[in-house]
Enzyme design. Structure first.
Site, mmCIF file in Angstrom:
data_model
loop_
_atom_site.group_PDB
_atom_site.id
_atom_site.type_symbol
_atom_site.label_atom_id
_atom_site.label_comp_id
_atom_site.label_asym_id
_atom_site.label_seq_id
_atom_site.Cartn_x
_atom_site.Cartn_y
_atom_site.Cartn_z
ATOM 1 N N ASN A 190 -53.326 28.719 0.100
ATOM 2 C CA ASN A 190 -54.569 28.947 -0.637
ATOM 3 C C ASN A 190 -54.343 30.105 -1.609
ATOM 4 O OD1 ASN A 190 -57.141 29.438 -1.521
ATOM 5 N ND2 ASN A 190 -57.906 30.232 0.435
ATOM 6 N N LYS B 186 -56.208 31.132 -3.981
ATOM 7 C CA LYS B 186 -57.426 31.827 -4.420
ATOM 8 C C LYS B 186 -57.399 31.991 -5.953
ATOM 9 C CE LYS B 186 -57.486 33.778 0.133
ATOM 10 N NZ LYS B 186 -57.944 34.819 1.051
ATOM 11 N N HIS C 237 -64.571 27.649 3.101
ATOM 12 C CA HIS C 237 -63.795 28.891 3.176
ATOM 13 C C HIS C 237 -64.755 30.081 3.233
ATOM 14 C CE1 HIS C 237 -61.174 32.233 2.232
ATOM 15 N NE2 HIS C 237 -60.180 31.465 2.653
ATOM 16 N N GLU D 95 -64.754 32.911 1.939
ATOM 17 C CA GLU D 95 -65.082 33.554 0.654
ATOM 18 C C GLU D 95 -66.163 32.760 -0.086
ATOM 19 O OE1 GLU D 95 -61.039 34.028 -0.758
ATOM 20 O OE2 GLU D 95 -60.727 35.473 0.866
ATOM 21 N N GLU E 239 -60.269 30.705 10.698
ATOM 22 C CA GLU E 239 -59.886 31.927 9.994
ATOM 23 C C GLU E 239 -60.875 33.042 10.315
ATOM 24 O OE1 GLU E 239 -57.439 30.922 6.212
ATOM 25 O OE2 GLU E 239 -59.551 30.773 5.716
ATOM 26 N N GLY F 154 -56.703 38.521 4.414
ATOM 27 C CA GLY F 154 -56.317 39.429 3.349
ATOM 28 C C GLY F 154 -56.282 40.892 3.757
ATOM 29 N N SER G 290 -53.874 36.515 7.349
ATOM 30 C CA SER G 290 -52.655 37.327 7.344
ATOM 31 C C SER G 290 -51.475 36.652 8.052
ATOM 32 C CB SER G 290 -52.941 38.712 7.927
ATOM 33 O OG SER G 290 -53.963 39.362 7.183
HETATM 34 P P1 PGA Z 1 -54.504 35.632 3.791
HETATM 35 O O1 PGA Z 1 -55.658 34.552 3.388
HETATM 36 O O2 PGA Z 1 -53.343 34.830 4.328
HETATM 37 O O3 PGA Z 1 -54.180 36.346 2.526
HETATM 38 O O4 PGA Z 1 -55.087 36.499 4.849
HETATM 39 C C1 PGA Z 1 -55.911 33.427 4.170
HETATM 40 C C2 PGA Z 1 -57.056 32.620 3.620
HETATM 41 O O5 PGA Z 1 -58.070 33.191 3.178
HETATM 42 O O6 PGA Z 1 -57.025 31.367 3.601
#
Ligand code: PGA
Length: 252
Positions: free
Chosen positions: A10, A12, A95, A97, A167, A173, A213
């Site tokens: 992903n 983003k 997701h 976000e 998640e 992140g 992460s």
């Molecule tokens: P990250 O993001 O691996 O940077 O923590 C994962 C995600 O939001 O799908």
């Protein structure tokens, strides 16, 4: 039960055209295990490059978002038909976000998930609890609610087409990845909800990824857990060698 291992990248809102092209040139020349499904989720503006480079590669790609109408006066939005024209076969739904920053409700996530299925795309449905919810002991309740809502009225044959990504929001992140046990517990909660709704044999066929992460160095540990079938990866999917190493470590 052998389930398909799934590794999603992903991106983003990262990578312009030049970076995407450089990534793809590296990625397609790297040896990546075929014992899994790899899916890239770049920004919309790079999807045509996915189509150019990934055709017939076995690596799938999809969009991070779409709007839940077929067409019309929706300034700034992109439809599923437009994504299909670009060869997308997957989409992310739910997701955190999108839920947190763009106020996508459980109902909207359910609607978008159903629409993606109807359009013949594979939704990767994301769910997860916040740090406050975790601290308040509400993880189970939150995951249960998000999964049940996404599946409202869905047939067994459609449920079998889904992939889930657990998640925890506090691990996305942040570099603070969930322990293997926490990740397993979250994925198991999702599977238990699926089993309660559709029976164990259906639940056992559905791939559930952990996200938050995930790195080349920790994916193997997650994959050793019984209910984790892959990873949804943000930061570590942006460089071709990191992501290919992560995928290969994940299928070891
Ligand atoms: P990250 O993001 O691996 O940077 O923590 C994962 C995600 O939001 O799908």
């Amino acid at each position: 039960m052998t389930r398909t291992k799934v590794f999603g990248g992903n991106w983003k809102m990262n990578h312009g055209l030049a970076e995407t092209e450089a990534f793809l040139q590296d990625f397609i020349n790297t040896k990546i295990s075929t014992d899994c499904q790899v899916v890239l989720f770049p920004p919309f503006t790079n999807l045509h490059l996915m189509q150019k480079y990934l055709k017939a590669s076995g690596i799938a790609y999809g969009a991070q978002n779409f709007y839940c109408e077929e067409k019309g006066a929706y300034t700034g939005e992109v439809s599923l038909a437009m994504l299909k024209e670009l060869g997308c076969t997957w989409v992310l739904t739910g997701h955190s976000e999108r839920r947190e920053i763009f106020q996508e409700s459980d109902e909207l996530v359910a609607k978008k998930t159903r629409m993606a299925l109807e359009a013949g795309l594979t939704p990767m449905v994301c769910i997860g609890e916040s740090l406050d919810e975790k601290k308040a002991g509400q993880t189970q309740e939150k995951l249960n609610r998000q999964v049940r809502s996404a599946l409202e009225g869905m047939s067994e044959s459609d449920v079998l087409k889904l992939t889930f990504a657990y998640e925890p929001i506090w691990a996305i992140g942040t570099g603070v990845n969930a322990s293997q046990e926490d990740a397993q517990e979250g994925c198991k909660l999702v599977r238990t909800t699926l089993a309660n709704l559709y029976g164990k044999s259906i639940a056992d066929q559905i791939s559930i990824c952990y996200g938050g992460s995930v790195k080349p160095g920790n994916i193997e540990g997650y994959m050793s857990q019984g209910d984790i079938d892959g990873g949804l990866v943000g930061g570590a999917s942006l460089k071709a060698d990191d992501f290919s190493t992560l995928v290969n470590n994940g299928v070891k």
